[in-house]
Design a protein around this motif. Structure first.
Motif, mmCIF file in Angstrom:
data_model
loop_
_atom_site.group_PDB
_atom_site.id
_atom_site.type_symbol
_atom_site.label_atom_id
_atom_site.label_comp_id
_atom_site.label_asym_id
_atom_site.label_seq_id
_atom_site.Cartn_x
_atom_site.Cartn_y
_atom_site.Cartn_z
ATOM 1 N N ASN A 65 11.814 -26.580 31.202
ATOM 2 C CA ASN A 65 11.779 -28.018 31.021
ATOM 3 C C ASN A 65 10.610 -28.398 30.115
ATOM 4 O OD1 ASN A 65 14.065 -28.576 32.488
ATOM 5 N ND2 ASN A 65 12.998 -28.995 34.398
ATOM 6 N N PRO A 66 10.476 -29.687 29.763
ATOM 7 C CA PRO A 66 9.423 -30.065 28.812
ATOM 8 C C PRO A 66 8.029 -29.575 29.168
ATOM 9 C CG PRO A 66 10.934 -31.886 29.084
ATOM 10 C CD PRO A 66 11.373 -30.824 30.055
ATOM 11 N N PHE A 67 7.601 -29.724 30.418
ATOM 12 C CA PHE A 67 6.231 -29.369 30.771
ATOM 13 C C PHE A 67 6.143 -28.314 31.872
ATOM 14 C CE2 PHE A 67 5.951 -33.814 29.237
ATOM 15 C CZ PHE A 67 5.187 -33.572 28.096
ATOM 16 N N ALA B 196 -1.934 -28.833 26.654
ATOM 17 C CA ALA B 196 -3.297 -28.808 26.087
ATOM 18 C C ALA B 196 -3.380 -29.509 24.731
ATOM 19 C CB ALA B 196 -3.787 -27.362 26.000
ATOM 20 N N PRO B 197 -2.546 -29.165 23.727
ATOM 21 C CA PRO B 197 -2.658 -29.879 22.445
ATOM 22 C C PRO B 197 -2.295 -31.356 22.548
ATOM 23 C CG PRO B 197 -0.765 -28.400 22.431
ATOM 24 C CD PRO B 197 -1.542 -28.081 23.654
ATOM 25 N N THR B 198 -1.384 -31.702 23.463
ATOM 26 C CA THR B 198 -1.031 -33.113 23.633
ATOM 27 C C THR B 198 -2.227 -33.906 24.147
ATOM 28 O OG1 THR B 198 1.269 -32.515 24.120
ATOM 29 C CG2 THR B 198 0.540 -34.702 24.769
ATOM 30 N N VAL B 199 -2.909 -33.377 25.155
ATOM 31 C CA VAL B 199 -4.088 -34.055 25.698
ATOM 32 C C VAL B 199 -5.200 -34.114 24.653
ATOM 33 C CG1 VAL B 199 -5.896 -33.925 27.450
ATOM 34 C CG2 VAL B 199 -3.519 -33.443 28.070
ATOM 35 N N ALA B 200 -5.407 -33.011 23.916
ATOM 36 C CA ALA B 200 -6.451 -32.991 22.882
ATOM 37 C C ALA B 200 -6.166 -34.034 21.810
ATOM 38 C CB ALA B 200 -6.542 -31.595 22.268
ATOM 39 N N GLY B 201 -4.905 -34.116 21.379
ATOM 40 C CA GLY B 201 -4.559 -35.121 20.380
ATOM 41 C C GLY B 201 -4.722 -36.533 20.895
ATOM 42 N N VAL C 63 13.186 -29.439 21.532
ATOM 43 C CA VAL C 63 13.412 -28.046 21.143
ATOM 44 C C VAL C 63 13.169 -27.091 22.311
ATOM 45 C CG1 VAL C 63 12.737 -26.218 19.533
ATOM 46 C CG2 VAL C 63 12.789 -28.595 18.763
ATOM 47 N N ARG C 64 12.195 -27.373 23.136
ATOM 48 C CA ARG C 64 11.794 -26.443 24.196
ATOM 49 C C ARG C 64 12.806 -26.296 25.332
ATOM 50 N NH1 ARG C 64 7.814 -24.010 27.289
ATOM 51 N NH2 ARG C 64 7.916 -24.577 29.494
ATOM 52 N N PRO C 65 13.462 -27.355 25.827
ATOM 53 C CA PRO C 65 14.312 -27.210 27.010
ATOM 54 C C PRO C 65 15.415 -26.162 26.834
ATOM 55 C CG PRO C 65 13.905 -29.525 26.584
ATOM 56 C CD PRO C 65 13.373 -28.772 25.416
ATOM 57 N N ALA C 66 15.560 -25.298 27.821
ATOM 58 C CA ALA C 66 16.601 -24.265 27.821
ATOM 59 C C ALA C 66 16.817 -23.798 29.247
ATOM 60 C CB ALA C 66 16.201 -23.091 26.922
ATOM 61 N N VAL C 67 18.008 -23.286 29.511
ATOM 62 C CA VAL C 67 18.342 -22.702 30.806
ATOM 63 C C VAL C 67 18.879 -21.298 30.552
ATOM 64 C CG1 VAL C 67 19.858 -22.831 32.819
ATOM 65 C CG2 VAL C 67 18.821 -24.911 31.918
ATOM 66 N N TYR C 68 18.236 -20.305 31.174
ATOM 67 C CA TYR C 68 18.647 -18.912 31.032
ATOM 68 C C TYR C 68 19.184 -18.439 32.389
ATOM 69 C CZ TYR C 68 15.754 -19.116 26.824
ATOM 70 O OH TYR C 68 15.206 -19.469 25.613
ATOM 71 N N TRP D 152 3.241 -24.391 34.896
ATOM 72 C CA TRP D 152 3.044 -25.496 33.964
ATOM 73 C C TRP D 152 2.907 -24.965 32.546
ATOM 74 C CZ3 TRP D 152 3.727 -30.460 35.224
ATOM 75 C CH2 TRP D 152 3.691 -30.806 36.578
ATOM 76 N N ALA D 153 3.473 -25.682 31.583
ATOM 77 C CA ALA D 153 3.445 -25.267 30.176
ATOM 78 C C ALA D 153 2.160 -25.794 29.527
ATOM 79 C CB ALA D 153 4.673 -25.784 29.450
ATOM 80 N N PHE D 154 1.059 -25.093 29.776
ATOM 81 C CA PHE D 154 -0.219 -25.539 29.224
ATOM 82 C C PHE D 154 -0.255 -25.425 27.708
ATOM 83 C CE2 PHE D 154 -1.355 -24.332 33.618
ATOM 84 C CZ PHE D 154 -1.926 -25.523 34.029
ATOM 85 N N GLU D 155 0.600 -24.579 27.133
ATOM 86 C CA GLU D 155 0.646 -24.479 25.682
ATOM 87 C C GLU D 155 1.184 -25.763 25.055
ATOM 88 O OE1 GLU D 155 4.506 -22.746 27.319
ATOM 89 O OE2 GLU D 155 2.363 -22.747 27.801
ATOM 90 N N VAL D 156 1.856 -26.592 25.843
ATOM 91 C CA VAL D 156 2.317 -27.898 25.385
ATOM 92 C C VAL D 156 1.364 -28.997 25.837
ATOM 93 C CG1 VAL D 156 4.186 -29.593 25.545
ATOM 94 C CG2 VAL D 156 4.731 -27.164 25.373
#
Length: 218
Positions: free
Chosen positions: A90-92, A202-207, A75-80, A196-200
């Motif tokens: 990109n993903p991260f 951080a929860p991934t590492v926590a999980g 869902v996240r990937p996009a080019v503007y 870096w997309a820390f909003e992605v």
């Protein structure tokens, strides 16, 4: 009496014309991501509600780790593409590239942009070899439809303007044209910026940590 010169107001300078950003996203990737999230969410929530012992905690940890990853890659990937810069999500990572810093764009097995001596992949513009082969067949068919030149000039011009390229190749062609057109703009100067997309992350590492702990304590 006032002179005609006094009545004449200075002509207002026209406002600079602006255009909306072009947005490129993978429809298939988004659809697949939504489907994965729906199935994973249903299974995970069901396990959290009906599970016993440590099953609910394992389900929670699994969801916390998996959901951000699925969102990041689908869902996240996009080019503007705007008048001043190309923003690649990109993903991260999120890469901001002023047009003047873009050295080239290419679509081989993946879509890539070269800027500042580095290469960044465009996740939102996937390359489909099947679509590329289909476009090549359409181009060959169009070239062989009228070998004796009997087609009218109007129809031939319409076919010449038709874009038979694969979607990824067409998108890269559009981005190349925008880079060439806007590279000299005052607002298009500068160096690439990478965040870096820390909003992605951080929860991934926590999980992942929670899931590892739950599996370790068995």
């Amino acid at each position: 009496m006032t002179s005609p010169d006094d009545d004449a107001a200075p002509a207002a300078s026209p406002a600079p014309e602006t255009y909306p950003d072009r947005v490129y996203r993978s429809t298939g990737g988004i659809a697949g991501g939504v489907l994965l999230l729906a199935v994973g969410g249903w299974l995970g929530i069901d396990a959290m509600i009906r599970g016993e012992g440590r099953i609910p905690w394992l389900a929670l940890a699994g969801l916390l780790c998996a959901v951000p990853v699925v969102i990041a890659f689908t869902v996240r990937p996009a080019v503007y593409a705007g008048q001043d810069r190309l923003l690649v999500r990109n993903p991260f990572r999120t890469i901001t590239l002023p047009w003047a810093s873009v050295e080239g764009l290419r679509a081989g097995y993946t879509s890539e942009v070269l800027a500042g001596g580095a290469t960044y992949q465009l996740w939102a513009i996937p390359v489909s070899l099947r679509q590329r082969k289909r476009a090549a067949r359409q181009q060959a068919r169009a070239a062989s439809e009228d070998p004796f030149g009997s087609t009218s000039a109007h129809v031939a011009a319409g076919r010449a303007e038709e874009d038979r390229r694969a979607p990824s190749d067409a998108a890269i062609g559009d981005l190349r044209e925008m880079a060439e057109t806007n590279a000299q703009r005052e607002g298009a100067q500068g160096a690439p910026e990478v965040r870096w997309a820390f909003e992605v992350i951080a929860p991934t590492v926590a999980g992942a940590v929670l899931l590892g702990v739950m599996l370790a304590i068995g």
